[in-house]
Design a protein around this motif. Sequence first.
Motif, PDB file in Angstrom:
ATOM      1  N   SER A  80       0.824  -1.212   0.000  1.00  0.00           N
ATOM      2  CA  SER A  80       0.000   0.000   0.000  1.00  0.00           C
ATOM      3  C   SER A  80       0.855   1.257   0.000  1.00  0.00           C
ATOM      4  O   SER A  80       0.539   2.243  -0.672  1.00  0.00           O
ATOM      5  CB  SER A  80      -0.932  -0.007   1.233  1.00  0.00           C
ATOM      6  N   ILE A  81       1.949   1.225   0.756  1.00  0.00           N
ATOM      7  CA  ILE A  81       2.866   2.369   0.815  1.00  0.00           C
ATOM      8  C   ILE A  81       3.478   2.641  -0.552  1.00  0.00           C
ATOM      9  O   ILE A  81       3.510   3.788  -1.029  1.00  0.00           O
ATOM     10  CB  ILE A  81       3.966   2.123   1.877  1.00  0.00           C
ATOM     11  N   LEU A  82       3.956   1.594  -1.216  1.00  0.00           N
ATOM     12  CA  LEU A  82       4.562   1.772  -2.535  1.00  0.00           C
ATOM     13  C   LEU A  82       3.537   2.277  -3.551  1.00  0.00           C
ATOM     14  O   LEU A  82       3.852   3.143  -4.382  1.00  0.00           O
ATOM     15  CB  LEU A  82       5.173   0.454  -3.015  1.00  0.00           C
ATOM     16  N   ASN A  83       2.327   1.770  -3.481  1.00  0.00           N
ATOM     17  CA  ASN A  83       1.280   2.222  -4.410  1.00  0.00           C
ATOM     18  C   ASN A  83       0.945   3.693  -4.196  1.00  0.00           C
ATOM     19  O   ASN A  83       0.789   4.454  -5.167  1.00  0.00           O
ATOM     20  CB  ASN A  83       0.017   1.368  -4.238  1.00  0.00           C
ATOM     21  N   LEU A  84       0.835   4.102  -2.927  1.00  0.00           N
ATOM     22  CA  LEU A  84       0.521   5.505  -2.642  1.00  0.00           C
ATOM     23  C   LEU A  84       1.678   6.408  -3.064  1.00  0.00           C
ATOM     24  O   LEU A  84       1.450   7.500  -3.608  1.00  0.00           O
ATOM     25  CB  LEU A  84       0.216   5.686  -1.154  1.00  0.00           C
ATOM     26  N   ALA A  85       2.898   5.966  -2.804  1.00  0.00           N
ATOM     27  CA  ALA A  85       4.063   6.755  -3.201  1.00  0.00           C
ATOM     28  C   ALA A  85       4.064   6.979  -4.709  1.00  0.00           C
ATOM     29  O   ALA A  85       4.251   8.117  -5.183  1.00  0.00           O
ATOM     30  CB  ALA A  85       5.343   6.048  -2.764  1.00  0.00           C
ATOM     31  N   ALA A  86       3.855   5.915  -5.473  1.00  0.00           N
ATOM     32  CA  ALA A  86       3.849   6.036  -6.934  1.00  0.00           C
ATOM     33  C   ALA A  86       2.718   6.955  -7.395  1.00  0.00           C
ATOM     34  O   ALA A  86       2.912   7.761  -8.318  1.00  0.00           O
ATOM     35  CB  ALA A  86       3.706   4.652  -7.565  1.00  0.00           C
ATOM     36  N   LYS A  87       1.570   6.854  -6.757  1.00  0.00           N
ATOM     37  CA  LYS A  87       0.417   7.685  -7.121  1.00  0.00           C
ATOM     38  C   LYS A  87       0.718   9.167  -6.960  1.00  0.00           C
ATOM     39  O   LYS A  87       0.227  10.013  -7.725  1.00  0.00           O
ATOM     40  CB  LYS A  87      -0.791   7.287  -6.270  1.00  0.00           C
ATOM     41  N   HIS A  88       1.546   9.500  -5.967  1.00  0.00           N
ATOM     42  CA  HIS A  88       1.853  10.904  -5.685  1.00  0.00           C
ATOM     43  C   HIS A  88       3.231  11.315  -6.213  1.00  0.00           C
ATOM     44  O   HIS A  88       3.810  12.301  -5.734  1.00  0.00           O
ATOM     45  CB  HIS A  88       1.750  11.162  -4.182  1.00  0.00           C
ATOM     46  N   ILE A 106      15.900  -5.027   0.781  1.00  0.00           N
ATOM     47  CA  ILE A 106      16.162  -5.182  -0.650  1.00  0.00           C
ATOM     48  C   ILE A 106      15.466  -6.431  -1.188  1.00  0.00           C
ATOM     49  O   ILE A 106      14.850  -6.404  -2.268  1.00  0.00           O
ATOM     50  CB  ILE A 106      17.681  -5.229  -0.921  1.00  0.00           C
ATOM     51  N   GLU A 107      15.535  -7.508  -0.435  1.00  0.00           N
ATOM     52  CA  GLU A 107      14.863  -8.749  -0.847  1.00  0.00           C
ATOM     53  C   GLU A 107      13.354  -8.534  -1.000  1.00  0.00           C
ATOM     54  O   GLU A 107      12.745  -8.975  -1.981  1.00  0.00           O
ATOM     55  CB  GLU A 107      15.138  -9.844   0.183  1.00  0.00           C
ATOM     56  N   ARG A 108      12.759  -7.835  -0.051  1.00  0.00           N
ATOM     57  CA  ARG A 108      11.307  -7.600  -0.099  1.00  0.00           C
ATOM     58  C   ARG A 108      10.945  -6.664  -1.250  1.00  0.00           C
ATOM     59  O   ARG A 108       9.936  -6.874  -1.930  1.00  0.00           O
ATOM     60  CB  ARG A 108      10.822  -7.028   1.236  1.00  0.00           C
ATOM     61  N   LEU A 109      11.747  -5.645  -1.469  1.00  0.00           N
ATOM     62  CA  LEU A 109      11.481  -4.726  -2.572  1.00  0.00           C
ATOM     63  C   LEU A 109      11.582  -5.445  -3.916  1.00  0.00           C
ATOM     64  O   LEU A 109      10.815  -5.161  -4.844  1.00  0.00           O
ATOM     65  CB  LEU A 109      12.457  -3.558  -2.535  1.00  0.00           C
ATOM     66  N   GLY A 110      12.521  -6.374  -4.028  1.00  0.00           N
ATOM     67  CA  GLY A 110      12.729  -7.082  -5.287  1.00  0.00           C
ATOM     68  C   GLY A 110      11.562  -7.948  -5.702  1.00  0.00           C
ATOM     69  O   GLY A 110      11.479  -8.368  -6.867  1.00  0.00           O
ATOM     70  N   LYS A 111      10.661  -8.220  -4.784  1.00  0.00           N
ATOM     71  CA  LYS A 111       9.476  -9.017  -5.095  1.00  0.00           C
ATOM     72  C   LYS A 111       8.306  -8.154  -5.562  1.00  0.00           C
ATOM     73  O   LYS A 111       7.225  -8.666  -5.828  1.00  0.00           O
ATOM     74  CB  LYS A 111       9.057  -9.823  -3.855  1.00  0.00           C
ATOM     75  N   ARG A 112       8.557  -6.835  -5.642  1.00  0.00           N
ATOM     76  CA  ARG A 112       7.504  -5.909  -6.056  1.00  0.00           C
ATOM     77  C   ARG A 112       7.866  -5.252  -7.392  1.00  0.00           C
ATOM     78  O   ARG A 112       9.011  -5.279  -7.818  1.00  0.00           O
ATOM     79  CB  ARG A 112       7.305  -4.810  -5.001  1.00  0.00           C
ATOM     80  N   ASP A 113       6.863  -4.639  -7.999  1.00  0.00           N
ATOM     81  CA  ASP A 113       7.083  -3.893  -9.237  1.00  0.00           C
ATOM     82  C   ASP A 113       7.697  -2.540  -8.889  1.00  0.00           C
ATOM     83  O   ASP A 113       7.032  -1.672  -8.320  1.00  0.00           O
ATOM     84  CB  ASP A 113       5.750  -3.709  -9.968  1.00  0.00           C
TER      85      ASP A 113
END
Length: 286
Positions: free
Chosen positions: A30-38, A53-60
């Motif tokens: 949710s945090i990454l989605n909101l950040a991208a939206k703004h 880094i490992e957790r981020l790598g599993k996301r778009d």
Amino acid sequence: MRLALGTVQFGLDYGVNNPQGKTLDSELDSILNLAAKHNIDLLDTATAYGNAIERLGKRDLSPFKVVSKLKPIQGERLATVDIDNCLQEVENTVKQLNVTQLHAIMLHNAGDLSKPECDVLLQELKRSQFATKVGASFYSQQPILNLCKSNQLDIVQLPLNVADQSALNTGLLNQLKQNGCEVHIRSVFLQGLLLMTSIPDYFEPWKNWFRHYKQLIASLDTNPIELCLGIAKHLNSVDRIVIGANSLGQLADIINSYNKCDIDHSQLVSLATEDENFINPVNWKL
């Protein structure tokens, strides 16, 4: 937007004002989605941030540029094996994040800049093309400008907040920009301390500072987040303000406050202090 999203909370229990611990997977998304939206389009991470880094790598991560930091280098000088290990670390970071290139790679410990052969490391990092820029993260008022010039750094990260205004008051920020450095500032909330409604007993010696801080918030008819962001929002010498959020609500509050903030750093001069036991979290004994 000039805000950048720090990711230490994604991999570690971080901050004096963080009872939740590491960010949950659902909140991270949710945090990454909101950040991208703004249009918060830059993430700040590091090998030392646990499994961030490992957790981020599993996301778009396609909406974001990424800055990462190398682990501090042990020993008094850099051997060939140290340089090879650093290059491998950067390559591993790029692969783990599933990105083609980093916006920047930084030395997490700027003290490494003073070690013999560090210039070779920086040259090799630039030659590797794993990142478009190479720089360092500073934690105190070391001879930053001289180190930047002698090592031809492209980017620096350093602390700036309403209590620690040294980078601003010494003219360092303007000098860095004149030297062609991209400037990122962090610790704008002082690890969340400046947003706490109840200050831990440890900080009792600075109760007069906190009293003045709260009085200034009231007199300016603002809130702590806006006041803290005001130290940097209108500075032309600052390219990015790195903030952290452990929940969607926290990030939403920061974005809203940033958009509304019309406070100028000149209104915050009276909060400046040079007490390193207060402004440098490394010295806290909580």
